[in-house]
Design a protein around this motif. Structure first.
Motif, PDB file in Angstrom:
ATOM      1  N   LEU A 257      43.102  35.719  37.691  1.00 44.07           N
ATOM      2  CA  LEU A 257      42.188  34.963  38.539  1.00 44.07           C
ATOM      3  C   LEU A 257      41.584  33.789  37.763  1.00 44.07           C
ATOM      4  O   LEU A 257      41.459  32.674  38.293  1.00 44.07           O
ATOM      5  N   ALA A 258      41.239  34.026  36.508  1.00 46.10           N
ATOM      6  CA  ALA A 258      40.683  32.941  35.687  1.00 46.10           C
ATOM      7  C   ALA A 258      41.708  31.829  35.485  1.00 46.10           C
ATOM      8  O   ALA A 258      41.372  30.635  35.562  1.00 46.10           O
ATOM      9  N   HIS A 259      42.964  32.204  35.256  1.00 46.53           N
ATOM     10  CA  HIS A 259      44.018  31.185  35.115  1.00 46.53           C
ATOM     11  C   HIS A 259      44.195  30.400  36.408  1.00 46.53           C
ATOM     12  O   HIS A 259      44.394  29.181  36.390  1.00 46.53           O
ATOM     13  N   ALA A 260      44.127  31.102  37.550  1.00 46.73           N
ATOM     14  CA  ALA A 260      44.264  30.420  38.846  1.00 46.73           C
ATOM     15  C   ALA A 260      43.124  29.433  39.056  1.00 46.73           C
ATOM     16  O   ALA A 260      43.323  28.331  39.592  1.00 46.73           O
ATOM     17  N   VAL A 261      41.922  29.808  38.646  1.00 43.66           N
ATOM     18  CA  VAL A 261      40.779  28.904  38.770  1.00 43.66           C
ATOM     19  C   VAL A 261      40.995  27.662  37.918  1.00 43.66           C
ATOM     20  O   VAL A 261      40.757  26.521  38.360  1.00 43.66           O
ATOM     21  N   GLN A 262      41.447  27.830  36.674  1.00 36.18           N
ATOM     22  CA  GLN A 262      41.681  26.692  35.791  1.00 36.18           C
ATOM     23  C   GLN A 262      42.761  25.772  36.334  1.00 36.18           C
ATOM     24  O   GLN A 262      42.697  24.545  36.180  1.00 36.18           O
ATOM     25  N   ARG A 263      43.773  26.338  36.992  1.00 36.41           N
ATOM     26  CA  ARG A 263      44.891  25.529  37.492  1.00 36.41           C
ATOM     27  C   ARG A 263      44.580  24.821  38.795  1.00 36.41           C
ATOM     28  O   ARG A 263      45.125  23.751  39.072  1.00 36.41           O
ATOM     29  N   THR A 264      43.711  25.409  39.637  1.00 38.48           N
ATOM     30  CA  THR A 264      43.473  24.828  40.959  1.00 38.48           C
ATOM     31  C   THR A 264      42.154  24.069  41.057  1.00 38.48           C
ATOM     32  O   THR A 264      41.966  23.271  41.973  1.00 38.48           O
ATOM     33  N   GLY A 265      41.190  24.332  40.158  1.00 33.50           N
ATOM     34  CA  GLY A 265      39.906  23.646  40.215  1.00 33.50           C
ATOM     35  C   GLY A 265      39.195  23.832  41.540  1.00 33.50           C
ATOM     36  O   GLY A 265      38.825  22.852  42.199  1.00 33.50           O
ATOM     37  N   PRO A 266      38.956  25.073  41.972  1.00 32.05           N
ATOM     38  CA  PRO A 266      38.379  25.293  43.303  1.00 32.05           C
ATOM     39  C   PRO A 266      36.902  24.928  43.382  1.00 32.05           C
ATOM     40  O   PRO A 266      36.188  24.936  42.380  1.00 32.05           O
ATOM     41  N   VAL A 267      36.460  24.643  44.594  1.00 22.94           N
ATOM     42  CA  VAL A 267      35.037  24.403  44.819  1.00 22.94           C
ATOM     43  C   VAL A 267      34.279  25.718  44.830  1.00 22.94           C
ATOM     44  O   VAL A 267      33.095  25.773  44.500  1.00 22.94           O
TER      45      VAL A 267
END
Length: 344
Positions: free
Chosen positions: A259-269
């Motif tokens: 999940l942390a990697h997904a956050v870093q890759r997508t830059g979510p609001v």
């Protein structure tokens, strides 16, 4: 089949096939003239395939909220389902179903009609006070009538919007089938599985529908580690899509590092973390996500954390985390966060 060759089904066999009580078929025969064309020995009812087609249409109409007397009139005056000459798009049937839902269109979240009918019998779901569309959905689920479940769900969303359909039709039916399953052992697990699958299919249809989505940082949706209940999160995804907001759905039981990697890759609001039960509401994943940030030094950016679901109840909310109550509040919050990100 409980019938002699060519003679048709007995009332008990016909009722079992339709998922209704035998007394219901006898009542429809006595009150509305929807009896079988033939009777064995002049007394015992025998239901032919043509009779069954009429009964299936009657079940669909009443499940959609049409009053039994009006449903019977439509069945008597029109060809039976599957019969030669049956209309592909029965306008009268749609008009009747629409009239039954008129009260629901007057307000955003109307209450149940005065003196609601309570379905009886051993297979009835414990709904209590509920809208007629919800009762129809429950009856269709108990009958394992997938096509009617789809019709009721699609009509509820079209007439009331996703949020009201979820809160007033879908969730009461899901809770009722869960209670019935808990009280009856494994007997009603097939009802819960069928209804959940059709609800999930509806939510994915809504999420996939073109809606002129805006560009910008997405909302990331994920279940906490060990959490497998995705339906409420799918409802959030469908609601975001209905409002034209960008999203990424990661589904059930997402590991913290992934999940942390997904956050870093997508830059979510924002990141929505769903937890259905307390054991899956671990704060480790929250802490890990709070440490994720990106951007130039002095202007670092972190996503908002939205803790959703009953699993978080009783937990002390971490700093900078939101706790919406219900689907509508969650969608309003996420829409505001997306709007704030667009202005930065």
């Amino acid at each position: 089949m409980d019938a002699s060759a060519g003679a048709g089904l007995t009332t008990g066999a016909a009722a079992q096939q339709l998922g209704v009580a035998p007394t219901t078929l006898r009542s429809w025969d006595r009150r509305y003239g929807l009896g079988p064309a033939a009777r064995e020995g002049g007394h015992h009812r025998r239901w032919t395939e043509e009779d069954m087609a009429r009964l299936r249409r009657m079940c669909r109409l009443t499940a959609s909220g049409v009053a039994p007397a009006e449903a019977a009139r439509l069945v008597r005056t029109g060809p039976a389902d599957g019969a030669p000459g049956a209309p592909a798009a029965p306008g009268a049937e749609e008009e009747a179903a629409g009239a039954a839902g008129t009260a629901g269109r007057e307000g955003r979240r109307p209450g149940p009609p005065p003196g609601p009918r309570r379905p009886g019998g051993r297979t009835a779901l414990p709904l209590g006070e509920a809208r007629e569309e919800c009762r129809g959905l429950a009856r269709a689920a108990v009958r394992l009538d997938g096509p009617t479940i789809d019709e009721i769900l699609d009509l509820a969303v079209a007439e009331q919007g996703l949020v009201a359909a979820w809160e007033d039709v879908v969730m009461p039916a899901l809770r009722a089938v869960g209670r019935k399953w808990a009280r009856s052992g494994e007997r009603f697990v097939e009802v819960e599985h069928l209804l959940s699958w059709h609800v999930s299919s509806l939510l994915r249809r809504v999420a996939a529908a073109p809606s002129g989505r805006v560009q910008g940082p997405p909302v990331l949706l994920a279940c906490t580690p060990g959490e497998m209940h995705t339906l409420p999160l799918e409802a959030v995804a469908a609601g975001l899509a209905e409002r034209g907001l960008p999203l990424r759905m990661f589904g059930a039981s997402v590991p913290p590092d992934a999940l942390a990697h997904a956050v870093q890759r997508t830059g979510p609001v924002a990141v929505v973390l769903w937890s259905q039960t307390r054991p899956t509401a671990g704060l480790e994943v929250v802490r890990e996500l709070q440490d994720v940030a990106w951007g130039v030094r002095g202007a670092r950016w972190s996503p908002a954390l939205v803790l959703a679901g009953p699993g978080w109840a009783g937990r002390r909310s971490p700093a900078r985390a939101f706790r919406p109550r219900g689907l509508r509040e969650a969608l309003d919050l996420l829409e505001a966060l997306c709007g704030r990100a667009d202005r930065l």
